[in-house]
Write an enzyme that holds these catalytic residues in place. Structure first.
Site, short mmCIF file in Angstrom:
data_model
loop_
_atom_site.label_atom_id
_atom_site.label_comp_id
_atom_site.label_asym_id
_atom_site.label_seq_id
_atom_site.Cartn_x
_atom_site.Cartn_y
_atom_site.Cartn_z
N SER A 144 5.40 5.52 -4.48
CA SER A 144 6.21 4.83 -3.46
C SER A 144 7.68 5.01 -3.81
O SER A 144 8.04 5.15 -4.98
CB SER A 144 5.87 3.35 -3.46
OG SER A 144 6.86 2.63 -2.74
N TYR A 157 6.04 -4.97 -7.96
CA TYR A 157 5.36 -3.83 -7.35
C TYR A 157 6.08 -2.53 -7.70
O TYR A 157 5.45 -1.54 -8.12
CB TYR A 157 5.34 -4.04 -5.83
CG TYR A 157 4.85 -2.86 -5.02
CD1 TYR A 157 3.48 -2.60 -4.91
CD2 TYR A 157 5.74 -2.03 -4.35
CE1 TYR A 157 3.04 -1.52 -4.16
CE2 TYR A 157 5.29 -0.95 -3.60
CZ TYR A 157 3.94 -0.69 -3.51
OH TYR A 157 3.50 0.36 -2.77
#
Lengths: 251, 451
Positions: A144, A157
C-alpha cells in the site's frame, strides 16, 4: 503455466475474500486462468466468492487458511502446491484496523501487525520456496502507499505495510534469477468494504483498476506497480517533504 | 564421467515466459541415458539451439537436455545422398560439410541454426513445402531414447515415428537420424522476384505459378491499408545449375560463405519497434524490391537465412520479447485468410517480415503443422496492449476454418483449442501415456497445453 503475456492458468489467492483479489481473479479468468484456490478463514463470504468465480467458468477450490496462525502455513499451502503447479500466488490478506481505537488498545494494534506483516512473512516464504521448486511463477504482494511514508492518521496499518513492502522487495531480490518473479503492488486509496465510510482522498481507485494494473505488471514482469501510476511521482515527492511540513499536510 | 549440469533461466527465441531448469549437456549415449534416468520428478525435455519461439524447450523446475553435445556427423553416403548424424548437429554444420560434396539439406527453415533433432521434433518446413513436404519426410529413421531408458531404432511409417515427427520432444530424446539429402550443382540460388499490389493479386500469382518453383515465399506488408492491404514481394527460385554461373564463380561453384554482421546489442531501448518505424521499414522494403526480375543469382544464406546474418536479432524486441503467430488454413478457406489479414492490418500490429506461403500435401506426423493451404507467419512485440485477446480471436477464426497454429512458435494458445486444431492430439496423448506413464518427458509447453 503462464503464457507469453504472463497470464497464469492457475492462481492461489491468500485472502480469498479480498475485493482486490477477486477483481484480479475475475480478470485473469477472462483470459486463461482455469484453476483458482481461494485461501482464507472458512466463511459464507469465502464460499460465495468461490461460487461467483465458478460461474465464470473456473475450477475453484477453497482452503482454510489463517494469516494469524503461521505455524499452519507450511502444511496448508503445501497441500495446495502438491495438487499441481501454481502460476501466480496473490498475497492479498490484510486488515486496516481502527487507528484511534488501536492506539488505546495495543493488543488490537498487534493484531494488525501480525496479520499484515508476520502472517505475510510466513506465507510469503512458504509460497516462495514452493514456487522456486517448480521453477516458475509469480508472487504478487498487495502492499500500500500507506507503507511508503507513515501518516499520523493510520500509522499502525502503514507501518505493517511498510514492513511487508520491505520484506517483499528483499524476497524479490533473493529470488532474482530463480525463475520466480515477485511483484509489489502499491495501490492508493481503494474503494472497498475496508475503506467504506472513510474520507476519500484524491487519486482514489477501484479494485478493478488494481486488477488491470496487476495484469499489466504480470505481462511486463514488473517489480513494483503503483495504482494509479501517478502515485509513483506523488509519493516520491511526499517522501522528501520535511517532517515538520508533512505533519501539517491535510492527508 | 557425467554430463555437465548447471541451473539456468530458459526462454524460447521470443524471450517470453522464462522458467528455471537444470541444464544437462550429455556428450555420449551413456550420459544421455543417465540424464534421462536421473532427471527427477519434474522430468526433462531435449533442447537444441533454442530457436523455437515459445516454451517448447523449457521445463520449469526440471531438466533441460542440451543436445548440442551430440554433434557428430557419423557417416555420409556421398553417392546415395544420405547422412547419419547426431541429433545435436545443426543444419549450418551440415551445409558446411555437405555443400562441397554437392548435397544440400532437404528442408531448411528461415534459420540454419536449428538442430536435426529439433527439426524432427518440430517437423519443420521450408520454402519448398509445396513440393517437398516437411523435414521428417526426408528422415529415413532415427534412434530414440525413450522414458524407460531403452534406445529404439524408429523407421518411417511406424506410429512412434509419426508421433515423434512434430511431437515437440515429448516422446523421447532423438540421438541420431539418417536424413536423405538434396543434390545441388552449385551453392547459389537462381531467384525470381516480383511485386504483388494487394492480397488478391498475391494469392492469384501464387496459385497460378507456385508449382513452377521449388522454393517460394512472399513477404507481405501487414501495415499497408486500404487498396494496398496485403501488398507483397514474392521471391521464388531454385538451386542454380552450373551453367547459369558466370565463369569466375564456376571455378568454385559449391563454396559456402555466409556473411555475418555484428550481434544485436544486449540492451535495446524500449519502443524501438513502433508502427511508425516498422511502417517505414516496410515501405522501404517494398519499394526496394524490383517490380519483376528473373534469374538473379543469390547466395544460399541470403535467400534462405537473411536474419542469420545478425546474431541475436531477437533482442531488438527489448525486454518484453515477442511472439510469432503462424497459422495455416486449407485451400478453399481463402476468405478466412482475407479476413485475418484484414484484421491484422486494421489493428496495425507493428510486424515486419510477415511471410505468406502455400503448403503442399499434409505430412504424416500426428502433430505436424503443415496441411495443404495457406500459411501466414508474423512477429509481433509481446508488449503490445491487448495482443493476447486479439490473438485469441484470430485463433477462433483459424480453428473455425479448420486450420491450426504452429506449436514450435506457440507461446499462448488456449489449451482447449489444441484438440480442435490437431485432430490426432488424443492419439498422441494415448501413445505418450503408454510410452511414458510417469511423464518423464515434460515441457512448459506440454504443461500449458495439457499435451
Amino acid at each position: 503455466m503462464k503464457d507469453a503475456f504472463g497470464i497464469p492458468q492457475s492462481l492461489l489467492v491468500l485472502g480469498g475474500t479480498s475485493e482486490i483479489a477477486l477483481a484480479t481473479a475475475r480478470r485473469l479468468i477472462a483470459r486463461r486462468t482455469r484453476t483458482v484456490w481461494l485461501a482464507g478463514r472458512p466463511s459464507a463470504d469465502l464460499e460465495s466468492a468461490a461460487a461467483e468465480l465458478r460461474a465464470l467458468g473456473a475450477d475453484v477450490r477453497t482452503v482454510a487458511f489463517d494469516a494469524l496462525d503461521p505455524d499452519s502455513h507450511e502444511v496448508v499451502l503445501g497441500k495446495v502446491f502438491a495438487e499441481g503447479d501454481v502460476d501466480v500466488v496473490l498475497l492479498a490478506f490484510g486488515i486496516l484496523g481502527d487507528q484511534a481505537h488501536d492506539e488505546r488498545d495495543p493488543a488490537a494494534a498487534v493484531r494488525v501487525a501480525r496479520t499484515n506483516y508476520t502472517g505475510a512473512v510466513s506465507a510469503g516464504l512458504v509460497s516462495a520456496r514452493a514456487l522456486q521448486a517448480q521453477g516458475h511463477g509469480s508472487l504478487v504482494v498487495l502492499s500500500s502507499v500507506a507503507g511508503e511514508r507513515a501518516r499520523r492518521s493510520n500509522f499502525i496499518y502503514g507501518s505493517s505495510k511498510a514492513g511487508l513492502d520491505a520484506f517483499a522487495q528483499g524476497l524479490g531480490d533473493a529470488l532474482h534469477g530463480t525463475g520466480v518473479h515477485v511483484m509489489v503492488v502499491r495501490p492508493g486509496f481503494v474503494r472497498t468494504r475496508m475503506t467504506a465510510g472513510l474520507d476519500e482522498p484524491p487519486l482514489a481507485t477501484t479494485p478493478e483498476a488494481v486488477a488491470t494494473a496487476v495484469e499489466l505488471g504480470l505481462r511486463r514482469r514488473s517489480e513494483t506497480v503503483w495504482v494509479p501510476g501517478l502515485l509513483r511521482v506523488v509519493m516520491s515527492a511526499l517522501r522528501h517533504v520535511p517532517r515538520g511540513v508533512f505533519r501539517r499536510l491535510p492527508i | 564421467m557425467s554430463a555437465e549440469t548447471e541451473t539456468v533461466s530458459v526462454t524460447g527465441w521470443g524471450r517470453t515466459a522464462p522458467s528455471t531448469a537444470r541444464l544437462i549437456r550429455p556428450r555420449t549415449y551413456e550420459e544421455a541415458v543417465a540424464a534421462v534416468r536421473d532427471c527427477g520428478v519434474r522430468g526433462g525435455i531435449p533442447r537444441g539451439l533454442g530457436r523455437a519461439y515459445g516454451d517448447a524447450a523449457q521445463n520449469a523446475g526440471g531438466a533441460v537436455f542440451d543436445m548440442t553435445g551430440l554433434d557428430r556427423i557419423h557417416a555420409i553416403d556421398a553417392d546415395g545422398g544420405t547422412v547419419l548424424c547426431g541429433a545435436g548437429v545443426s543444419l549450418h554444420s551440415l551445409m558446411r560439410v555437405l555443400l562441397p560434396l554437392g548435397w544440400f539439406v532437404p528442408v531448411t527453415p528461415g534459420t540454419r541454426y536449428v538442430t536435426v533433432g529439433g527439426a524432427i521434433g518440430a517437423d519443420i518446413h521450408g520454402k519448398n513445402h509445396h513440393v517437398c513436404g516437411s523435414f521428417a519426410r526426408h528422415v529415413l529413421s532415427f534412434e530414440l531414447l525413450t522414458a524407460d531408458g531403452t534406445i529404439r531404432t524408429v523407421a518411417q511409417d511406424s506410429p512412434l515415428f509419426e508421433a515423434t515427427a512434430g511431437g515437440m520432444g515429448l516422446t523421447g530424446m532423438i540421438l541420431t537420424a539418417t536424413v536423405r539429402l538434396q543434390p545441388v550443382e552449385t551453392s547459389l540460388m537462381s531467384v525470381d522476384t516480383e511485386r504483388a499490389a494487394d492480397l488478391d493479386d498475391l494469392m492469384a500469382r501464387l496459385t497460378a505459378t507456385d508449382h513452377r518453383y521449388r522454393y517460394s515465399v512472399a513477404w507481405i506488408d501487414l501495415l499497408a491499408r486500404g487498396a494496398a492491404t496485403g501488398r507483397a514481394v514474392l521471391t521464388r527460385g531454385d538451386h542454380a545449375p552450373l551453367d547459369a554461373l558466370p565463369a569466375r564463380t564456376r571455378r568454385d561453384p559449391l563454396a559456402f560463405r555466409p556473411s555475418r554482421l555484428p550481434s544485436a546489442p544486449a540492451a535495446v531501448p524500449e519502443g524501438l519497434l513502433t508502427r511508425r518505424t516498422v511502417g517505414l521499414f516496410n515501405e522501404l522494403w517494398y519499394r526496394r524490391a524490383p517490380r519483376a526480375r528473373t534469374g538473379e543469382l543469390q547466395r544460399l544464406s541470403a535467400f534462405f537465412h537473411p536474419l542469420d546474418g545478425v546474431p541475436h536479432w531477437n533482442r531488438v524486441y527489448g525486454r518484453a520479447g515477442f511472439v510469432q503467430y503462424q497459422f495455416v488454413v486449407g485451400h478453399g478457406q481463402e476468405d478466412a485468410l482475407r479476413r485475418i489479414v484484414g484484421r491484422i492490418s486494421e489493428r496495425r500490429c507493428p510486424s515486419f517480415l510477415a511471410v505468406l506461403k502455400r503448403f503442399g500435401a499434409a505430412d504424416p506426423g500426428w502433430l505436424s503443422f503443415p496441411r495443404p493451404g495457406w500459411t501466414l507467419a508474423l512477429d509481433i512485440p509481446a508488449g503490445l496492449p491487448g495482443l493476447g485477446a486479439f490473438l485469441d480471436e484470430l485463433d477462433e477464426e483459424v480453428a473455425a476454418a479448420g486450420g491450426r497454429v504452429y506449436l514450435a512458435k506457440d507461446s499462448r494458445l488456449r489449451p482447449d483449442l489444441l484438440t480442435a486444431m490437431y485432430p490426432r492430439a488424443d492419439d498422441f496423448r494415448a501413445l505418450r501415456a503408454e510410452l511414458d506413464p510417469r511423464g518423464v518427458f515434460t515441457s512448459d509447453l506440454s504443461r500449458r497445453l495439457n499435451l
